[in-house]
Design an enzyme around this catalytic site. Structure first.
Site, PDB file in Angstrom:
ATOM      1  N   GLU A 118      46.960 -10.422 -21.879  1.00 46.64           N
ATOM      2  CA  GLU A 118      46.283 -10.638 -20.594  1.00 46.64           C
ATOM      3  C   GLU A 118      46.220 -12.121 -20.250  1.00 46.64           C
ATOM      4  O   GLU A 118      45.973 -12.942 -21.125  1.00 46.64           O
ATOM      5  CB  GLU A 118      44.855 -10.069 -20.684  1.00 46.64           C
ATOM      6  CG  GLU A 118      44.084 -10.158 -19.378  1.00 46.64           C
ATOM      7  CD  GLU A 118      42.619  -9.754 -19.560  1.00 46.64           C
ATOM      8  OE1 GLU A 118      42.226  -8.697 -19.045  1.00 46.64           O
ATOM      9  OE2 GLU A 118      41.875 -10.500 -20.214  1.00 46.64           O
ATOM     10  N   TYR A 147      45.682 -12.765 -11.672  1.00 48.56           N
ATOM     11  CA  TYR A 147      45.398 -12.037 -12.919  1.00 48.56           C
ATOM     12  C   TYR A 147      46.628 -11.198 -13.272  1.00 48.56           C
ATOM     13  O   TYR A 147      47.218 -10.557 -12.390  1.00 48.56           O
ATOM     14  CB  TYR A 147      44.193 -11.104 -12.714  1.00 48.56           C
ATOM     15  CG  TYR A 147      43.960 -10.148 -13.864  1.00 48.56           C
ATOM     16  CD1 TYR A 147      43.091 -10.472 -14.898  1.00 48.56           C
ATOM     17  CD2 TYR A 147      44.639  -8.927 -13.930  1.00 48.56           C
ATOM     18  CE1 TYR A 147      42.889  -9.605 -15.968  1.00 48.56           C
ATOM     19  CE2 TYR A 147      44.449  -8.056 -14.998  1.00 48.56           C
ATOM     20  CZ  TYR A 147      43.574  -8.409 -16.009  1.00 48.56           C
ATOM     21  OH  TYR A 147      43.390  -7.559 -17.062  1.00 48.56           O
TER      22      TYR A 147
END
Ligand code: GDP
Ligand code: MN
Length: 383
Positions: free
Chosen positions: A189, A101
């Protein structure tokens, strides 16, 4: 302004982040044609402005054209938590060795960009932050110095990236920060940022929010605004120059001045209610503006009662009253309206309202009284 995954990936690619080749498709035939060109297997992905598409069945692997056809048919038109799928993104499927992530966002309290990294990708990052916060590295970036190579490498190492991909992961951070900075994003993101069996680091998903106030600097990004995926009421409001944000509750809110509207949301919440929207009619809102605002609030079917909270400064109380009367003379309000009117020309405004004797309109003297009344009315009580 939120971007669809494939639009975000286009920005990523422009800044040197690895993404899989793919094509957008709006019909089953387009999806099949795109897949034939890309080569199998492919992934068929719903393009909606909401996460958790995988869990909802909106991300499917397809090994041949028959499977693409089947998945495209199922996913087009699918409703993913209130978002209808109009567009698909078809991309060459990736083999996955690890899911990480990575995100860059604006940390408003620190007044700095924040780089976040975890090797626990693919799942919801809120869950990682809650259950194993030590697995989420948070690194503030100095906006003037930018993100140095050494810093990026350190974050990758600290987060526990496999040694052989530390360079690749750090490179992804650099590119992601460049996207955030150069494109005036508030959020960039990647979840998951994958490592392939060949040890290539690649963005498999993209969530990008652009700063709407900076779009004038990026005409090519402004064109990405996806009218179809925007909330239709919010779109109408922005065309009319009204600040409207849709919320999840059932109490419509109208006030003048962002600060007053924010505190109105708070008092309604305090009284046990859930606001259905934020709406700032602005300073000097005239009768026509008020009429438009009422129409916007009522366009949301969830609204069971409405609170008007007007403090007259530049906005004159009598103008607001005229707006309300204009809005309700042809069509009486379908739900109860609680009106708190104070400030410039409030006496005149209240007099006009009393004279008009609009059915379903309830005056209130204070903000707290208004909040309690509207919460009771929304719950179906008689007041
Ligand atoms: P989200 O559910 O909205 O976050 O959509 P994502 O784009 O993140 O996809 C959800 C999940 O589908 C990912 O976490 C992957 O596990 C899986 N997935 C997506 N693309 C691929 C792919 O190319 N290959 C494989 N094997 N899995 C994929
Ligand atoms: Mn994802």
């Amino acid at each position: 302004m939120d971007l669809l995954e494939y639009q975000g990936k286009q920005l990523f690619a422009r800044h040197g982040l690895n993404v899989s080749p793919g094509h957008a498709a709006r019909t089953v035939e387009e999806a099949v044609a795109a897949s034939e060109e890309l080569g199998y297997p492919v992934v068929v992905k719903a393009q909606v402005l909401i996460g958790g598409r995988g869990k909802a069945g909106g991300v499917q692997l397809a090994a041949d054209s028959a499977q693409v056809r089947e998945h495209a048919q199922n996913i087009l038109g699918m409703d993913i938590r209130g978002h209808t799928v109009h567009t698909l993104w078809i991309e060459r499927a990736s083999d996955i060795a690890a899911e990480y992530y990575a995100a860059v966002l604006l940390d408003r309290s620190a007044k700095k960009p924040l780089l976040m990294f975890s090797v626990e990708g693919g799942v919801e990052i809120e869950q990682v932050a809650r259950e194993s916060p030590q697995k989420l590295v948070r690194h503030h970036i100095d906006a003037l110095d930018g993100l140095s190579r050494e810093e990026a490498l350190e974050v990758a190492r600290q987060g526990g990236a496999d040694a052989d991909v530390v360079e690749g992961v750090a490179g992804a951070f650099t590119a992601l920060y460049e996207v955030w900075q150069d494109e005036d994003a508030t959020l960039a993101e990647i979840n998951p940022l994958i490592v392939t069996p060949e040890r290539e680091v690649r963005a498999l998903d993209a969530k990008v929010s652009l700063d709407g106030n900076a779009l004038y600097r990026h005409p090519e990004n402004a064109a990405l605004s996806d009218a179809e995926n925007e909330d239709p009421i919010e779109r109408r409001a922005s065309e009319q120059g009204i600040q409207y944000v849709k919320l999840d509750g059932d109490i419509g809110i109208l006030g003048n001045g962002a600060g007053l509207v924010m505190s109105t949301l708070d008092v309604v919440a305090q009284a046990g209610g859930a606001p259905a929207n934020f709406l700032d009619a602005g300073g000097g809102a005239d009768a026509e503006k008020i009429k438009q605002a009422v129409e916007l609030i009522l366009a949301n079917d969830a609204v069971k009662a409405v609170l008007f909270n007007i403090f007259g400064g530049i906005t004159r109380g009598d103008e607001v009253a005229r707006g309300l009367i204009a809005a309700f003379t042809d069509a009486p309000p379908p739900v109860p309206f609680v009106v708190r009117l104070d400030g410039t020309n409030d006496v005149e405004g209240r007099r006009l309202l009393t004279e008009a004797a609009l059915p379903n309109v309830y005056p209130a003297a204070t903000m707290n009284e208004a909040a309690e009344k509207v919460v009771a009315l929304a719950a179906g009580a008689r007041v």
